[in-house]
Design a protein around this motif. Structure first.
Motif, mmCIF file in Angstrom:
data_model
loop_
_atom_site.group_PDB
_atom_site.id
_atom_site.type_symbol
_atom_site.label_atom_id
_atom_site.label_comp_id
_atom_site.label_asym_id
_atom_site.label_seq_id
_atom_site.Cartn_x
_atom_site.Cartn_y
_atom_site.Cartn_z
ATOM 1 N N GLN A 241 -26.403 46.314 13.273
ATOM 2 C CA GLN A 241 -26.740 45.775 14.597
ATOM 3 C C GLN A 241 -26.895 44.262 14.454
ATOM 4 O O GLN A 241 -25.915 43.540 14.548
ATOM 5 C CB GLN A 241 -27.960 46.481 15.180
ATOM 6 N N CYS B 6 -33.423 47.397 13.001
ATOM 7 C CA CYS B 6 -32.644 47.703 14.206
ATOM 8 C C CYS B 6 -32.244 49.175 14.293
ATOM 9 O O CYS B 6 -32.451 49.818 15.317
ATOM 10 C CB CYS B 6 -31.347 46.905 14.259
ATOM 11 N N THR B 7 -31.636 49.697 13.232
ATOM 12 C CA THR B 7 -30.842 50.922 13.392
ATOM 13 C C THR B 7 -31.642 52.215 13.295
ATOM 14 O O THR B 7 -31.160 53.254 13.729
ATOM 15 C CB THR B 7 -29.769 51.025 12.297
#
Lengths: 156, 289
Positions: free
Chosen positions: A100, A138-139
């Motif tokens: 991301q 993020c992920t």
């Protein structure tokens, strides 16, 4: 200021550097050699964004004193392309959405490649354990783990 | 970070001469995973750094003629987790190493560093002391060997004098089975809230000898002597085990800190000691690897 002469091989290129003894390997890669793919995250060995290979083993370069590694062979994310193109793990990270913001990605690539070189067919549990030294904000990790497992399945 | 001179001696005598010459003002760096953080934060400001990574006599895992297993101080946690000799005879030690830090840190963090930094929570100390390991210490003046149990003097303080270097850890042949249980919120990348190592030597259904070592619940790794005594010669019923676990929780001396309260740690010493002894008495190692 104490200085010391240090030889390093970085991605196959020899370098002779006259360094302040305080410089970490991460400092040298980024500030002396301009290899900005190795990222400085926590600067304390917790986040894994600075992971490189030293004589074939994954290490957090922020905790390595460059002077200690005179003569070492270093591989950074700039040195792991496959014939000039993204390698199978990098390709899988792109395809599975394992990237991301991308800040942690070079560290995951380097530590993931170390895993696949030692265990070409890791289980998901082994992959998660191995990657526990890399933080991604993020992920949620699912897609990164998926990418590593995908790259493992694709390798011959 | 304060400026420092950096030396990389190629031989042990050269390294010991350097340490003697600087008389306590030099810091040894092996993996450096602790020292680098101390230097970055200003907690350590050495004028001289002696890099010991090239010293051959401090490297390698080997069986000695006396039947001991010798771990060089420079053996990495990664090497411990992959050594057939360690996995075969001392799986609790390999297990402890495998749950420390991360794969990246284990690639350069060393056995000697974990012990010499003398953290009360050092994961290698309880399982090694439970196996009666000893510390082989060298200096320019000679060498000595002390039980690892006597190596820890307080948080961050080991038995090493200025000019001394830990060369190796010797572990005698295994007596009975042993386990190490690390209790922490995360499986990896975490520091033990409580660590319990237990070893039981059984004969004819009874406990012949026992070791119970507690981590992170006292200024140093702590041997639960009274709990060990409560097991000796006993048939290991649930009641005997529960009693020993209760005694161990009374013997420890934990503090409140960011990782857990003293009350919680004391309770967990009892729980984990019971769990470890139960697994060992049933001959069901918690980690058969």
């Amino acid at each position: 200021m104490a200085k010391i002469l240090v030889s390093l091989s970085v991605n196959g290129d020899p370098h002779e550097l006259y360094l302040d003894t305080r410089r970490t390997l991460l400092d040298v890669l980024r500030d002396e050699l301009g290899l900005l793919g190795t990222h400085r995250g926590c600067d304390a060995g917790d986040c894994g964004a600075c992971t490189v290979h030293v004589d074939g083993l994954p290490m957090t370069s922020c905790l390595l004193l460059a002077a200690d590694y005179h003569g070492a062979q270093i591989t950074t994310v700039e040195g792991v392309l496959d014939d000039g193109k993204p390698n199978s793990l990098q390709q899988a990270l792109v395809e599975k959405g394992g990237i991301q913001c991308g800040f942690c990605t070079p560290g995951f690539v380097m530590n993931g490649l170390a895993l696949l070189s030692e265990k070409p067919r890791p289980t998901e549990a082994e992959t998660r354990a191995w990657l526990s030294g890399n933080l991604c904000r993020c992920t949620g990790y699912v897609k990164i783990v998926d990418a590593v497992m995908t790259a493992a399945r694709q390798s011959p | 970070m304060q400026a420092f001179d950096h030396h990389t001696p190629q031989t042990l005598p050269e390294a010991l001469a350097l340490l003697a010459q600087h008389d306590g003002t030099a810091r040894v760096i092996a993996g450096g995973t602790d020292l680098m953080l101390y230097m970055k934060s200003g907690k350590a400001e050495p004028e001289t750094i002696v890099n010991i990574k090239k010293l051959q006599p401090l490297q390698g895992i080997s069986a000695t003629n006396a039947g001991d297993l010798r771990l060089g101080a420079l053996v990495t946690l990664r090497e411990l987790t992959r050594s057939p000799l360690v996995l075969e005879s001392y799986p609790s030690v390999a297990h402890a190493a495998g749950f420390m830090a991360s794969e990246q840190i284990r690639s350069f963090a060393t056995v000697g560093g974990n012990l010499c930094n003398a953290s009360p929570s050092a994961d290698l100390a309880p399982p090694l002391i439970a196996r009666s390991a000893s510390a082989h210490i060298v200096s320019a003046d000679g060498e000595r060997e002390i039980p690892l149990e006597d190596f820890f003097r307080g948080p961050g303080e080991s038995a090493l004098h200025a000019g001394e270097l830990l060369q190796a850890i010797n572990i005698p042949p295994p007596k009975g089975n042993a386990v190490y249980i690390k209790h922490a919120p995360r499986a990896f990348m975490d520091i033990a809230v409580v660590g319990v190592a237990a070893r039981l030597e059984l004969a004819a259904g009874r406990c012949r000898t026992a070791s119970i070592l507690l981590g992170a619940v006292a200024p140093t790794p702590l041997r639960a002597r009274q709990a060990e005594a409560a097991l000796a010669g006993q048939s290991l019923t649930d009641d005997i085990i529960a009693n020993a676990a209760r005694i161990a929780s009374e013997e420890c001396a934990p503090i409140d800190d960011i990782r857990g309260s003293a009350w919680y740690r004391r309770r967990m010493v009892g729980v984990l000691t019971r769990r470890a002894l139960t697994a060992l008495s049933n001959a069901q190692p918690l980690h058969a690897r």
